[in-house]
Write a protein that holds these residues in place. Structure first.
Motif, PDB file in Angstrom:
ATOM      1  N   ALA A 175       0.680  -1.276   0.101  1.00  0.00           N
ATOM      2  CA  ALA A 175      -0.018   0.063   0.010  1.00  0.00           C
ATOM      3  C   ALA A 175       0.582   1.267  -0.150  1.00  0.00           C
ATOM      4  CB  ALA A 175      -0.988   0.065   1.227  1.00  0.00           C
ATOM      5  N   ILE A 176       0.292   2.384  -0.572  1.00  0.00           N
ATOM      6  CA  ILE A 176       1.059   3.671  -0.452  1.00  0.00           C
ATOM      7  C   ILE A 176       1.171   4.238   0.559  1.00  0.00           C
ATOM      8  CG2 ILE A 176      -0.684   5.215  -1.133  1.00  0.00           C
ATOM      9  CD1 ILE A 176       1.064   6.573  -3.266  1.00  0.00           C
ATOM     10  N   SER A 177       0.357   3.898   1.549  1.00  0.00           N
ATOM     11  CA  SER A 177       0.191   4.475   2.962  1.00  0.00           C
ATOM     12  C   SER A 177      -0.311   3.346   3.909  1.00  0.00           C
ATOM     13  CB  SER A 177      -0.239   5.536   3.090  1.00  0.00           C
ATOM     14  OG  SER A 177      -1.789   5.705   2.776  1.00  0.00           O
ATOM     15  N   PRO A 178      -0.062   3.472   5.051  1.00  0.00           N
ATOM     16  CA  PRO A 178      -0.839   2.682   6.067  1.00  0.00           C
ATOM     17  C   PRO A 178      -2.473   2.807   5.893  1.00  0.00           C
ATOM     18  CG  PRO A 178       0.862   3.669   7.056  1.00  0.00           C
ATOM     19  CD  PRO A 178       0.923   4.237   6.012  1.00  0.00           C
ATOM     20  N   HIS A 179      -2.781   4.152   5.717  1.00  0.00           N
ATOM     21  CA  HIS A 179      -4.303   4.386   5.506  1.00  0.00           C
ATOM     22  C   HIS A 179      -5.004   3.805   4.358  1.00  0.00           C
ATOM     23  CE1 HIS A 179      -8.068   6.236   5.462  1.00  0.00           C
ATOM     24  NE2 HIS A 179      -8.000   6.777   4.162  1.00  0.00           N
ATOM     25  N   ALA A 180      -4.118   3.727   3.103  1.00  0.00           N
ATOM     26  CA  ALA A 180      -4.527   3.078   1.959  1.00  0.00           C
ATOM     27  C   ALA A 180      -4.759   1.500   2.373  1.00  0.00           C
ATOM     28  CB  ALA A 180      -3.395   3.190   0.971  1.00  0.00           C
ATOM     29  N   SER A 181      -3.819   1.038   3.026  1.00  0.00           N
ATOM     30  CA  SER A 181      -3.950  -0.395   3.267  1.00  0.00           C
ATOM     31  C   SER A 181      -5.263  -0.776   4.108  1.00  0.00           C
ATOM     32  CB  SER A 181      -2.571  -0.862   4.177  1.00  0.00           C
ATOM     33  OG  SER A 181      -2.466  -2.164   4.443  1.00  0.00           O
ATOM     34  N   VAL A 182      -5.469   0.312   5.167  1.00  0.00           N
ATOM     35  CA  VAL A 182      -6.764  -0.022   5.665  1.00  0.00           C
ATOM     36  C   VAL A 182      -7.952   0.167   4.816  1.00  0.00           C
ATOM     37  CG1 VAL A 182      -8.220   1.072   7.445  1.00  0.00           C
ATOM     38  CG2 VAL A 182      -5.698   0.968   8.030  1.00  0.00           C
ATOM     39  N   MET A 183      -7.904   0.977   3.959  1.00  0.00           N
ATOM     40  CA  MET A 183      -9.142   1.017   3.036  1.00  0.00           C
ATOM     41  C   MET A 183      -9.275  -0.067   2.235  1.00  0.00           C
ATOM     42  SD  MET A 183     -11.036   3.734   4.113  1.00  0.00           S
ATOM     43  CE  MET A 183     -11.996   3.697   2.541  1.00  0.00           C
ATOM     44  N   GLY A 184      -7.952  -0.503   1.698  1.00  0.00           N
ATOM     45  CA  GLY A 184      -8.154  -1.594   0.900  1.00  0.00           C
ATOM     46  C   GLY A 184      -8.622  -2.850   1.536  1.00  0.00           C
ATOM     47  N   GLY A 185      -8.524  -2.987   2.783  1.00  0.00           N
ATOM     48  CA  GLY A 185      -9.250  -3.862   3.737  1.00  0.00           C
ATOM     49  C   GLY A 185     -10.771  -3.798   3.736  1.00  0.00           C
ATOM     50  N   ILE A 186     -11.086  -2.704   3.814  1.00  0.00           N
ATOM     51  CA  ILE A 186     -12.520  -2.108   3.947  1.00  0.00           C
ATOM     52  C   ILE A 186     -13.393  -2.390   2.569  1.00  0.00           C
ATOM     53  CG2 ILE A 186     -14.318  -0.328   4.351  1.00  0.00           C
ATOM     54  CD1 ILE A 186     -12.362   0.941   6.305  1.00  0.00           C
ATOM     55  N   LEU A 187     -12.457  -1.812   1.499  1.00  0.00           N
ATOM     56  CA  LEU A 187     -13.190  -2.022   0.069  1.00  0.00           C
ATOM     57  C   LEU A 187     -13.125  -3.524  -0.324  1.00  0.00           C
ATOM     58  CD1 LEU A 187     -11.177   0.861  -1.645  1.00  0.00           C
ATOM     59  CD2 LEU A 187     -13.894   0.729  -1.459  1.00  0.00           C
ATOM     60  N   GLY A 188     -12.174  -4.324   0.006  1.00  0.00           N
ATOM     61  CA  GLY A 188     -12.112  -5.758  -0.172  1.00  0.00           C
ATOM     62  C   GLY A 188     -13.431  -6.607   0.451  1.00  0.00           C
ATOM     63  N   ARG A 189     -13.815  -6.108   1.799  1.00  0.00           N
ATOM     64  CA  ARG A 189     -15.086  -6.751   2.351  1.00  0.00           C
ATOM     65  C   ARG A 189     -16.151  -6.245   1.426  1.00  0.00           C
ATOM     66  NH1 ARG A 189     -14.359  -8.017   8.009  1.00  0.00           N
ATOM     67  NH2 ARG A 189     -12.029  -7.829   8.575  1.00  0.00           N
ATOM     68  N   TRP A 190     -16.454  -5.004   1.156  1.00  0.00           N
ATOM     69  CA  TRP A 190     -17.541  -4.926  -0.111  1.00  0.00           C
ATOM     70  C   TRP A 190     -17.652  -5.530  -1.168  1.00  0.00           C
ATOM     71  CZ3 TRP A 190     -21.804  -2.572   0.988  1.00  0.00           C
ATOM     72  CH2 TRP A 190     -21.999  -1.644   2.182  1.00  0.00           C
ATOM     73  N   ARG A 191     -16.415  -5.629  -1.998  1.00  0.00           N
ATOM     74  CA  ARG A 191     -16.182  -6.351  -2.946  1.00  0.00           C
ATOM     75  C   ARG A 191     -16.628  -8.229  -2.636  1.00  0.00           C
ATOM     76  NH1 ARG A 191     -12.933  -9.623  -6.107  1.00  0.00           N
ATOM     77  NH2 ARG A 191     -12.955  -9.232  -8.212  1.00  0.00           N
ATOM     78  N   GLU A 192     -16.250  -8.546  -1.658  1.00  0.00           N
ATOM     79  CA  GLU A 192     -16.689  -9.934  -1.581  1.00  0.00           C
ATOM     80  C   GLU A 192     -18.138 -10.158  -1.374  1.00  0.00           C
ATOM     81  OE1 GLU A 192     -14.642 -12.853  -1.277  1.00  0.00           O
ATOM     82  OE2 GLU A 192     -13.464 -11.374  -2.379  1.00  0.00           O
ATOM     83  N   ALA A 193     -19.016  -9.068  -0.967  1.00  0.00           N
ATOM     84  CA  ALA A 193     -20.305  -9.272  -0.909  1.00  0.00           C
ATOM     85  C   ALA A 193     -21.007  -9.257  -2.198  1.00  0.00           C
ATOM     86  CB  ALA A 193     -20.888  -7.895  -0.405  1.00  0.00           C
ATOM     87  N   GLY A 194     -20.324  -8.612  -3.366  1.00  0.00           N
ATOM     88  CA  GLY A 194     -20.663  -8.901  -4.695  1.00  0.00           C
ATOM     89  C   GLY A 194     -20.440 -10.143  -5.503  1.00  0.00           C
ATOM     90  N   LYS A 195     -19.337 -11.130  -4.928  1.00  0.00           N
ATOM     91  CA  LYS A 195     -19.320 -12.643  -5.292  1.00  0.00           C
ATOM     92  C   LYS A 195     -19.970 -13.321  -4.586  1.00  0.00           C
ATOM     93  CE  LYS A 195     -15.592 -14.527  -4.438  1.00  0.00           C
ATOM     94  NZ  LYS A 195     -14.083 -14.831  -3.969  1.00  0.00           N
ATOM     95  N   ALA A 196     -20.602 -13.059  -3.631  1.00  0.00           N
ATOM     96  CA  ALA A 196     -21.549 -14.161  -2.841  1.00  0.00           C
ATOM     97  C   ALA A 196     -22.645 -14.908  -3.554  1.00  0.00           C
ATOM     98  CB  ALA A 196     -21.980 -13.644  -1.362  1.00  0.00           C
ATOM     99  N   ALA A 197     -23.264 -13.929  -4.500  1.00  0.00           N
ATOM    100  CA  ALA A 197     -24.520 -14.529  -5.270  1.00  0.00           C
ATOM    101  C   ALA A 197     -24.159 -15.610  -6.182  1.00  0.00           C
ATOM    102  CB  ALA A 197     -24.952 -13.039  -6.018  1.00  0.00           C
ATOM    103  N   VAL A 198     -22.786 -15.425  -6.982  1.00  0.00           N
ATOM    104  CA  VAL A 198     -22.768 -16.465  -7.926  1.00  0.00           C
ATOM    105  C   VAL A 198     -22.258 -17.736  -7.517  1.00  0.00           C
ATOM    106  CG1 VAL A 198     -20.350 -15.776  -8.378  1.00  0.00           C
ATOM    107  CG2 VAL A 198     -21.241 -16.802 -10.277  1.00  0.00           C
ATOM    108  N   VAL A 199     -21.414 -17.742  -6.265  1.00  0.00           N
ATOM    109  CA  VAL A 199     -21.000 -18.727  -5.708  1.00  0.00           C
ATOM    110  C   VAL A 199     -22.173 -19.644  -5.003  1.00  0.00           C
ATOM    111  CG1 VAL A 199     -19.542 -19.891  -3.633  1.00  0.00           C
ATOM    112  CG2 VAL A 199     -18.950 -17.956  -5.001  1.00  0.00           C
ATOM    113  N   THR A 200     -23.118 -18.938  -4.249  1.00  0.00           N
ATOM    114  CA  THR A 200     -24.224 -19.519  -3.834  1.00  0.00           C
ATOM    115  C   THR A 200     -25.231 -20.104  -4.825  1.00  0.00           C
ATOM    116  OG1 THR A 200     -23.988 -18.094  -1.824  1.00  0.00           O
ATOM    117  CG2 THR A 200     -26.124 -19.302  -2.332  1.00  0.00           C
ATOM    118  N   LEU A 201     -25.546 -19.368  -5.777  1.00  0.00           N
ATOM    119  CA  LEU A 201     -26.456 -19.970  -6.975  1.00  0.00           C
ATOM    120  C   LEU A 201     -25.719 -21.105  -7.582  1.00  0.00           C
ATOM    121  CD1 LEU A 201     -27.980 -16.475  -8.389  1.00  0.00           C
ATOM    122  CD2 LEU A 201     -28.983 -18.388  -7.382  1.00  0.00           C
TER     123      LEU A 201
END
Length: 643
Positions: free
Chosen positions: A272-298
């Motif tokens: 990450a370009i900064s510690p804060h960017a690393s934190v935001m990458g983790g938060i955004l990653g959790r949002w993105r995983e919510a968009g993948k759950a549908a295809v795996v479950t279906l």
């Protein structure tokens, strides 16, 4: 596979490999090869790292879990929302690790504890990672054999061997090419591109599945379960073995305790370009995983419907016959759903799913190869050398080590006989390292009284007990009273207690945390590590919002907080309601139709648009920053005098 499917498969792969070749021009240093120059933005981190979870082995592992527990684990998983929120929004471990400027976790151990501990943890993490990774290429290759409908064996020059072996070699070769091109730079941009393409493909696959199967048919299969083993009602699922409420609770504890300890994508931890960017990458990653759950479950529930519903009995019989010829009960169970998918997905859709799985295989394998090969050189070989290597020779050694990791995984996949569920195997092999390392990381970053003796004790206790759990299951099998995840959980608890007790007994002087975290008199000339101004709002401090948060960051973090708390309220309300007046099966069916299918489908649509924009933007920024960076040859992972 029709010609259309093959075209859909080959086109994105060609684009991905072309991007890998293009990105190699930006490689100029060891820090570039290991951590992409530490200039990655949060969207790039979120999308690229998430691609590790899109390979065939992750889909197969998820299919195993869903076929055993249905939607019930989704419900019990909501119990961990408050803890997950605290970890994500506070940047627990992630923020402070980035402040250390370490390229690898074991480099941090040398800064905080000792060089000998660095070498030991490097070797321990390397061995645990290799064993953990060992089954992944084989499972992915087997899944593709049955998904593509290929023959189980092939003949070459009079020799007969399993088809999955040839595919495993091909896939590992592709992943190795990605790694050798430009290290983490090429991996990160290609994984991001793969993630963007996959997110779009998910939407098309979801639409096709919703047209092929009706919820009525899916529901009829899910409700046809004996008492105590419901796939819909979490309060009637106590009879489900292995994947139950205790699985969630133990997994939650180990996940928080081992935050960032497992290093299968260690380059991303320092990129990450900064510690804060690393934190935001983790938060955004959790949002993105919510968009993948549908295809795996279906995919999972539609395949279960195809296999078990009377309306599809004739079409499903060839699948059952094909899987029955495998001869290994564990592999038969793993391959059942991939084989079913290949029989009912129409032309074009089959190619899209195949492209997702194959891109995920290459993305996941390349991350493992880069991580374990890099750890061996950075944390085992280099600390034992008296003189540093030149950057060119250092990168050559890293590349040779990564070739060795790929060769080991290939041989392990041929000769190892798997007897555990994939998720359980991952849990116990991770515990060999994480069982002790979690306490050493958290104590090292947050507790000035943590000592080297405490770290040694925790690592030895955690690894010894975890290995004992693996051996006991191999020797006694089902007769052993606890499964491998339970064994790893108890190993983790004892390691944590050992670290605290021994540290208190051996601490003679508080450790200088300012020097470790580059604060105060030890600050370095790095804008990414600037001091954080305190926030006036108590609410902001409580949820982890700092002066680093821009307006958009606050919206992203705040919306994630609100979204998560909404589902926690739903969980509490549902639990109270069912204790007073249990919901009938029809209510649970309607609930999961909306929450388990409808909401994830909507999220998949939103995430496809959002992360395509963010990923493309951050890829462009990465190339611009790498072009302008000032290379420091001494930034190679070495530690001198604790620095």
């Amino acid at each position: 596979m029709t010609p259309l499917d093959w075209f859909i498969l080959v086109a994105p792969l060609t684009l991905v490999f072309a991007m890998a070749i293009y990105s190699r021009r930006y490689l100029r240093s060891v820090a570039d090869f290991m951590s992409a120059g530490r200039v990655a933005g949060p969207y790039l981190l979120a999308v690229a790292r998430g691609e590790m979870q899109a390979g065939a082995v992750v889909f197969v592992a998820s299919f195993e879990l869903i076929s055993r527990s249905g939607f019930t684990l989704n419900w019990w998983g909501l119990i961990g929302i408050p803890v997950s929120l605290l970890v994500a929004l506070s940047g627990f471990v992630v923020y402070r690790f980035r402040q250390t400027r370490a390229l690898t976790l074991s480099q941090f151990f040398e800064q905080r504890y000792s060089r000998r501990l660095r070498v030991f943890t490097g070797m321990l993490g390397f061995v645990a990672g290799m064993v953990n990774f060992g089954i992944i290429p084989a499972v992915g290759a087997r899944a593709m054999v049955y998904f593509l409908g290929l023959p189980a064996t092939i003949q070459v020059a009079g020799w007969s061997f399993d088809t999955y072996i040839a595919l495993m070699a091909l896939f590992l070769g592709g992943a190795l090419f990605m790694v050798l091109c430009g290290g983490l730079i090429s991996m990160m941009v290609t994984d991001c591109l793969e993630g963007i393409l996959s997110q779009v493909f998910y939407l098309v696959i979801i639409a096709a599945l919703l047209m092929l199967f009706q919820w009525r048919e899916i529901n009829e299969v899910l409700v046809a379960q004996p008492p105590g083993q419901s796939l819909l009602n979490p309060f009637d699922s106590s009879g489900i073995k292995d994947f139950n409420l205790w699985y969630i609770l133990m997994g939650l504890f180990v996940t928080v305790y081992g935050t960032m300890a497992w290093q299968n994508a260690q380059g991303y931890n320092s990129a990450a370009i900064s510690p804060h960017a690393s934190v935001m990458g983790g938060i955004l990653g959790r949002w993105r995983e919510a968009g993948k759950a549908a295809v795996v479950t279906l995919l999972a529930v539609c395949a279960m419907t195809f296999l078990k519903h009377p309306d599809f009995a004739a079409q499903a019989q060839p699948v059952l016959d094909e899987v029955a010829r495998i001869g290994n009960p564990q592999i038969e169970q793993q391959m059942l759903i991939p084989c079913a998918l290949s029989h009912f997905l129409p032309a074009g859709i089959l190619g899209l799913l195949c492209a997702i799985l194959l891109m995920g295989i290459i993305g996941g394998d390349s991350s493992h190869i880069h991580s374990w090969g890099g750890i061996f050189i950075q944390d085992v070989v280099m600390p034992l050398r008296k003189e540093p290597l030149s950057p060119e020779r250092h990168i050559l050694w890293l590349r040779l080590s990564m070739v060795g990791v790929a060769v080991f995984a290939f041989l392990f996949g041929i000769f190892f006989r798997q007897t555990e569920y994939i998720f359980l195997w991952w849990a116990v092999t991770m515990a060999i390292y994480v069982g002790g390392a979690g306490a050493v990381i958290i104590g090292g970053l947050y507790w000035k009284k943590g000592t080297t003796a405490g770290a040694w004790t925790a690592l030895l206790v955690g690894s010894t007990l975890s290995v004992a759990g693996i051996l006991a299951r191999q020797v006694w099998g089902g007769a052993f009273p606890i499964n491998v995840q339970q064994a790893s959980f108890f190993a983790t608890l004892l390691a944590l207690v050992s670290y605290v007790a021994v540290s208190l007994l051996t601490c003679r002087e508080d450790f200088n945390m300012d020097r470790l975290l580059h604060r105060g008199a030890y600050a370095v000339n790095d804008p990414a590590l600037k001091p954080i101004a305190p926030m006036p709002s108590a609410w902001s401090r409580m949820v982890g919002v700092t002066s680093d948060f821009s307006r958009s960051d606050k919206w992203i973090a705040g919306s994630y907080l609100g979204w998560s708390l909404l589902w926690f309220v739903v969980f509490l309300t549902g639990c109270a309601w069912n204790l007073l007046a249990p919901w009938p099966e029809e209510v649970w069916s309607a609930y999961w139709h909306v929450v388990g299918v409808g909401v994830p489908v909507f999220m998949a649509l939103v995430m496809a648009v959002w992360f395509t924009w963010g990923g493309v933007r951050d890829m462009g920024r990465l190339f611009r920053k790498l072009s302008a960076e000032r290379v420091d040859p001494s930034d190679d992972g070495s530690v001198s005098g604790g620095h």
